[in-house]
Design a protein around this motif. Structure first.
Motif, PDB file in Angstrom:
ATOM      1  N   VAL A  46       0.837  -1.203   0.000  1.00  0.00           N
ATOM      2  CA  VAL A  46       0.000   0.000   0.000  1.00  0.00           C
ATOM      3  C   VAL A  46       0.867   1.247   0.000  1.00  0.00           C
ATOM      4  CG1 VAL A  46      -1.681   1.318   1.339  1.00  0.00           C
ATOM      5  CG2 VAL A  46      -1.944  -1.153   1.098  1.00  0.00           C
ATOM      6  N   ASP A  47       1.963   1.180   0.750  1.00  0.00           N
ATOM      7  CA  ASP A  47       2.872   2.329   0.810  1.00  0.00           C
ATOM      8  C   ASP A  47       3.472   2.614  -0.563  1.00  0.00           C
ATOM      9  OD1 ASP A  47       4.062   4.345   2.407  1.00  0.00           O
ATOM     10  OD2 ASP A  47       5.957   3.243   2.316  1.00  0.00           O
ATOM     11  N   ARG A  48       3.777   1.539  -1.303  1.00  0.00           N
ATOM     12  CA  ARG A  48       4.297   1.719  -2.660  1.00  0.00           C
ATOM     13  C   ARG A  48       3.240   2.372  -3.554  1.00  0.00           C
ATOM     14  NH1 ARG A  48       6.812  -3.310  -1.819  1.00  0.00           N
ATOM     15  NH2 ARG A  48       5.061  -4.397  -2.811  1.00  0.00           N
ATOM     16  N   GLU A  49       2.005   1.920  -3.413  1.00  0.00           N
ATOM     17  CA  GLU A  49       0.923   2.515  -4.207  1.00  0.00           C
ATOM     18  C   GLU A  49       0.794   4.010  -3.912  1.00  0.00           C
ATOM     19  OE1 GLU A  49      -2.730   0.465  -3.640  1.00  0.00           O
ATOM     20  OE2 GLU A  49      -1.926  -1.499  -4.216  1.00  0.00           O
ATOM     21  N   LEU A  50       0.915   4.320  -2.609  1.00  0.00           N
ATOM     22  CA  LEU A  50       0.794   5.716  -2.215  1.00  0.00           C
ATOM     23  C   LEU A  50       1.929   6.554  -2.806  1.00  0.00           C
ATOM     24  CD1 LEU A  50      -0.704   7.847  -0.544  1.00  0.00           C
ATOM     25  CD2 LEU A  50       0.705   7.194   1.418  1.00  0.00           C
ATOM     26  N   LEU A  71      -8.194  11.904  -6.677  1.00  0.00           N
ATOM     27  CA  LEU A  71      -6.882  11.309  -6.389  1.00  0.00           C
ATOM     28  C   LEU A  71      -6.492  11.521  -4.927  1.00  0.00           C
ATOM     29  CD1 LEU A  71      -4.916  12.355  -9.618  1.00  0.00           C
ATOM     30  CD2 LEU A  71      -5.823  10.095  -9.042  1.00  0.00           C
ATOM     31  N   GLU A  72      -6.785  12.702  -4.431  1.00  0.00           N
ATOM     32  CA  GLU A  72      -6.470  12.980  -3.033  1.00  0.00           C
ATOM     33  C   GLU A  72      -7.296  12.093  -2.102  1.00  0.00           C
ATOM     34  OE1 GLU A  72      -4.236  14.694  -1.545  1.00  0.00           O
ATOM     35  OE2 GLU A  72      -3.343  15.499  -3.378  1.00  0.00           O
ATOM     36  N   SER A  73      -8.522  11.846  -2.543  1.00  0.00           N
ATOM     37  CA  SER A  73      -9.384  10.970  -1.741  1.00  0.00           C
ATOM     38  C   SER A  73      -8.808   9.557  -1.677  1.00  0.00           C
ATOM     39  CB  SER A  73     -10.790  10.953  -2.336  1.00  0.00           C
ATOM     40  OG  SER A  73     -11.617  10.049  -1.634  1.00  0.00           O
ATOM     41  N   GLN A  74      -8.314   9.096  -2.860  1.00  0.00           N
ATOM     42  CA  GLN A  74      -7.686   7.765  -2.878  1.00  0.00           C
ATOM     43  C   GLN A  74      -6.457   7.733  -1.972  1.00  0.00           C
ATOM     44  OE1 GLN A  74      -6.940   6.250  -6.833  1.00  0.00           O
ATOM     45  NE2 GLN A  74      -8.813   7.186  -7.641  1.00  0.00           N
ATOM     46  N   ARG A  75      -5.712   8.834  -2.074  1.00  0.00           N
ATOM     47  CA  ARG A  75      -4.509   8.904  -1.243  1.00  0.00           C
ATOM     48  C   ARG A  75      -4.866   8.882   0.244  1.00  0.00           C
ATOM     49  NH1 ARG A  75       0.191  13.565  -1.614  1.00  0.00           N
ATOM     50  NH2 ARG A  75       1.326  12.920   0.256  1.00  0.00           N
ATOM     51  N   SER A  76      -5.884   9.650   0.604  1.00  0.00           N
ATOM     52  CA  SER A  76      -6.313   9.670   2.009  1.00  0.00           C
ATOM     53  C   SER A  76      -6.801   8.289   2.459  1.00  0.00           C
ATOM     54  CB  SER A  76      -7.427  10.703   2.202  1.00  0.00           C
ATOM     55  OG  SER A  76      -6.965  11.994   1.916  1.00  0.00           O
TER      56      SER A  76
END
Length: 289
Positions: A46-50, A71-76
């Motif tokens: 998940v960290d890599r995806e982030l 995108l920010e929502s996905q990141r959050s």
């Protein structure tokens, strides 16, 4: 059941339970460590995806139609997942610490029970030894008592047949409780039909046999030993009784009818002192002879 045996059985039952508890705790620790490893792998993914999303956002000039808020929502959302996974990892690590402490406690308890079982095994060996020794000593005791009874019976047979004035041979038997039986030639028990004199001879024979087998030369006092016996058998008793009670101090209390000249003649070689009890005017005077 003795306390030692009960504790030993309880100890034997306790150790398998402790081992089983320890095994379950170790299995739980292994399972939790596996969960942590899986969560850490998932966290790294998940960290890599982030990081990929962040890099993508930085490297491009996004057109106006790109939904940055999405995108920010996905990141959050990913960051939230990361936080949850870290919390889960922390919870599992805490559970592992708790299980480690439990394993240590189980290990200590197992050692205590193992030491207790070893002590109980030693106690049981001692208890078995004592029980075996008691059985052996009881058997030895019974053997000795039986031998004493047989020897007493043998001597009593000889003494009675030597002292009795009848030509008939008798068989004297002693029961386990030392009950006396006297059998005639036809096998009938004559104990109930013996005359007073014969019973007196039987009692003297029994006393002489017990004195011989006991090994103790305690002084003996016999009152009127020949009082119930007619004049003819007195000679045989006077001749033989001192030999049966050799090396034993005996005091005979006899009347003048018992202590006849003939009886005195047969006893004189065994008599050390004679005393005459002269009763007159309600006073008894002891006189030497």
């Amino acid at each position: 059941m003795s306390l030692v045996m009960q504790e030993n059985l309880e100890g034997k039952a306790e150790i398998p339970r402790i081992i089983n508890d320890g095994k379950e705790s170790v299995e739980d620790i292994i399972s939790n460590r596996k969960q942590i490893s899986e969560k850490q792998d998932e966290l790294e993914e998940v960290d890599r995806e982030l990081r990929d999303i962040s890099n993508e956002l930085k490297s491009y000039d996004l057109p106006e139609d790109v939904d940055v808020s999405s995108l920010e929502s996905q990141r959050s959302e990913i960051e939230g997942r990361i936080s949850e996974m870290r919390q889960e990892i922390g919870r599992v690590e805490h559970e592992i610490e708790t299980l480690d402490e439990k394993v240590d406690e189980i290990d200590e308890k197992w050692r205590e029970e193992a030491a207790k079982e070893s002590k109980h095994r030693t106690m049981m060996r001692k208890l078995d030894f004592v029980e075996d020794a008691h059985e052996e000593l009881t058997e030895i005791k019974q053997t000795i008592l039986a031998q004493i009874r047989e020897n007493t019976e043998e001597n009593m047979n000889r003494y009675f047949n030597d002292l009795i004035w009848k030509d008939e041979d008798y068989t004297v038997e002693l029961g386990e409780d030392y009950t006396v039986s006297v059998y005639g030639r036809h096998g009938d028990n004559k104990i109930g039909s013996l005359s007073a004199g014969e019973k007196q001879v039987l009692a003297l024979s029994f006393m002489s046999a017990l004195t011989k087998i006991s090994g103790f030369n305690a002084p003996i006092v016999i009152d009127t030993p020949l009082g119930r016996i007619s004049s003819k058998p007195k000679k045989r008793i006077a001749q033989n009784l001192p030999d049966y009670l050799m090396d034993t101090q005996i005091t005979f209390l006899m009347t003048d009818e018992e202590y006849t000249d003939e009886v005195r003649a047969h006893l004189q070689n065994s008599v050390a002192n004679e005393y005459l009890l002269d009763y007159s005017n309600e006073v008894t005077e002891v006189k030497g002879r």
